[in-house]
Scaffold this motif. Sequence first.
Motif, mmCIF file in Angstrom:
data_model
loop_
_atom_site.group_PDB
_atom_site.id
_atom_site.type_symbol
_atom_site.label_atom_id
_atom_site.label_comp_id
_atom_site.label_asym_id
_atom_site.label_seq_id
_atom_site.Cartn_x
_atom_site.Cartn_y
_atom_site.Cartn_z
ATOM 1 N N LEU A 89 0.818 -1.217 0.000
ATOM 2 C CA LEU A 89 0.000 0.000 0.000
ATOM 3 C C LEU A 89 0.845 1.257 0.000
ATOM 4 N N GLU A 90 2.029 1.186 0.607
ATOM 5 C CA GLU A 90 2.933 2.332 0.558
ATOM 6 C C GLU A 90 3.312 2.650 -0.878
ATOM 7 N N GLY A 91 3.414 1.603 -1.719
ATOM 8 C CA GLY A 91 3.696 1.825 -3.130
ATOM 9 C C GLY A 91 2.586 2.610 -3.802
ATOM 10 N N PHE A 92 1.330 2.318 -3.439
ATOM 11 C CA PHE A 92 0.213 3.086 -3.981
ATOM 12 C C PHE A 92 0.275 4.530 -3.497
ATOM 13 N N THR A 93 0.592 4.710 -2.234
ATOM 14 C CA THR A 93 0.653 6.050 -1.660
ATOM 15 C C THR A 93 1.718 6.891 -2.352
ATOM 16 N N ARG A 94 2.851 6.274 -2.697
ATOM 17 C CA ARG A 94 3.934 7.005 -3.349
ATOM 18 C C ARG A 94 3.775 7.060 -4.862
ATOM 19 N N GLY A 95 2.716 6.451 -5.382
ATOM 20 C CA GLY A 95 2.530 6.447 -6.825
ATOM 21 C C GLY A 95 3.409 5.452 -7.536
ATOM 22 N N ALA A 108 -12.194 15.970 -11.948
ATOM 23 C CA ALA A 108 -11.795 17.047 -11.044
ATOM 24 C C ALA A 108 -11.214 16.485 -9.750
ATOM 25 N N GLY A 109 -9.999 16.902 -9.420
ATOM 26 C CA GLY A 109 -9.324 16.471 -8.198
ATOM 27 C C GLY A 109 -8.520 15.204 -8.332
ATOM 28 N N ALA A 110 -8.816 14.389 -9.374
ATOM 29 C CA ALA A 110 -8.144 13.089 -9.504
ATOM 30 C C ALA A 110 -6.683 13.234 -9.879
ATOM 31 N N GLY A 111 -6.330 14.364 -10.506
ATOM 32 C CA GLY A 111 -4.954 14.559 -10.931
ATOM 33 C C GLY A 111 -3.962 14.673 -9.791
ATOM 34 N N GLU A 112 -4.446 14.708 -8.544
ATOM 35 C CA GLU A 112 -3.553 14.775 -7.393
ATOM 36 C C GLU A 112 -3.103 13.391 -6.933
ATOM 37 N N HIS A 113 -3.717 12.324 -7.458
ATOM 38 C CA HIS A 113 -3.279 10.976 -7.099
ATOM 39 C C HIS A 113 -1.854 10.771 -7.588
#
Length: 309
Positions: free
Chosen positions: A85-91, A279-284
Amino acid sequence: MTDWDLRKLRVLRALSELGTVRATAEALCMTPSAVSQQLSSLAQEVGTPLLESQGRGVRPTEAARVLLRHTDTVLAQLERAEAELEGFTRGEAGDVRVGAFATAIPQLVVPALNTLAGERPGLSTRVHQADAAEVYELLAAGEIDIGLSLAAQAPAGSDGRYDRSELLADPLDVALPAGHSWARSEQAPRLADLSAQGWIYGASGPWREITLAACAQAGFVPEQAHVASDWRAILDMVAAGMGLALVPRLAAAGHTPGVVLREPAGDRPRRHVIAVVRAGAGEHPRLVAALDALRRTAVGLDEENVQFS
């Protein structure tokens, strides 16, 4: 099925290692009574004693050792889950689904996703070819994460549903039959010089709007000689002398026999390639990484277009 409480299992694990309630309490920053309550509650949940006396301390029962064996497996798996999950958090992990119109895929999308794969090997990517107008529907339906669309002008203003940004201003060249007088001329034509010609473009959608906008900027409304939206068909019709067309440089890769491409003098029309996200998804983080790869690839294409010009 028992509703397992990981906190109680961790208390049992600590007590099995330390041997006394007091030592367990100190290690876990709990009171001895809280440790005892947790263990008593766990024993009631499993329906069998988990501790037995041993001198001044306690030790796990046979049932407790079975439970601990499975607890170790569960806790280890949870550790692996946290690491993933840390990998998801860091992209660095997850899926990125890109919807794009056909001419953007070979020169823009494919190189960008290859770059992304080298930088973020844990990311999985998927390309969905779609018409430039269709990507908005795919985004709204949650079927793609990033859409590449087209516009006659760079994005202006805001849309509460989507965030849009320009990736590339793709130059438009005039496709002329090889025997056309302007194809043989040393001087490049202005679009206005071709206003009396028949033109080939689509019946609807962004590309029709882009063609009409470019011609309007040059001061005329193009006469539509034929309706087509497939670039192969358009270029074949131009080669046959059936009309002229504005062709984006991304679509004109490779030579078409019988067709000459000329950059219009003075006008320099462009079509704008737009990246769109909800809208807002580009911050992932994973989408930030993918958009960055697309922008860097687009910069390289811009530089190539300058050299071509």
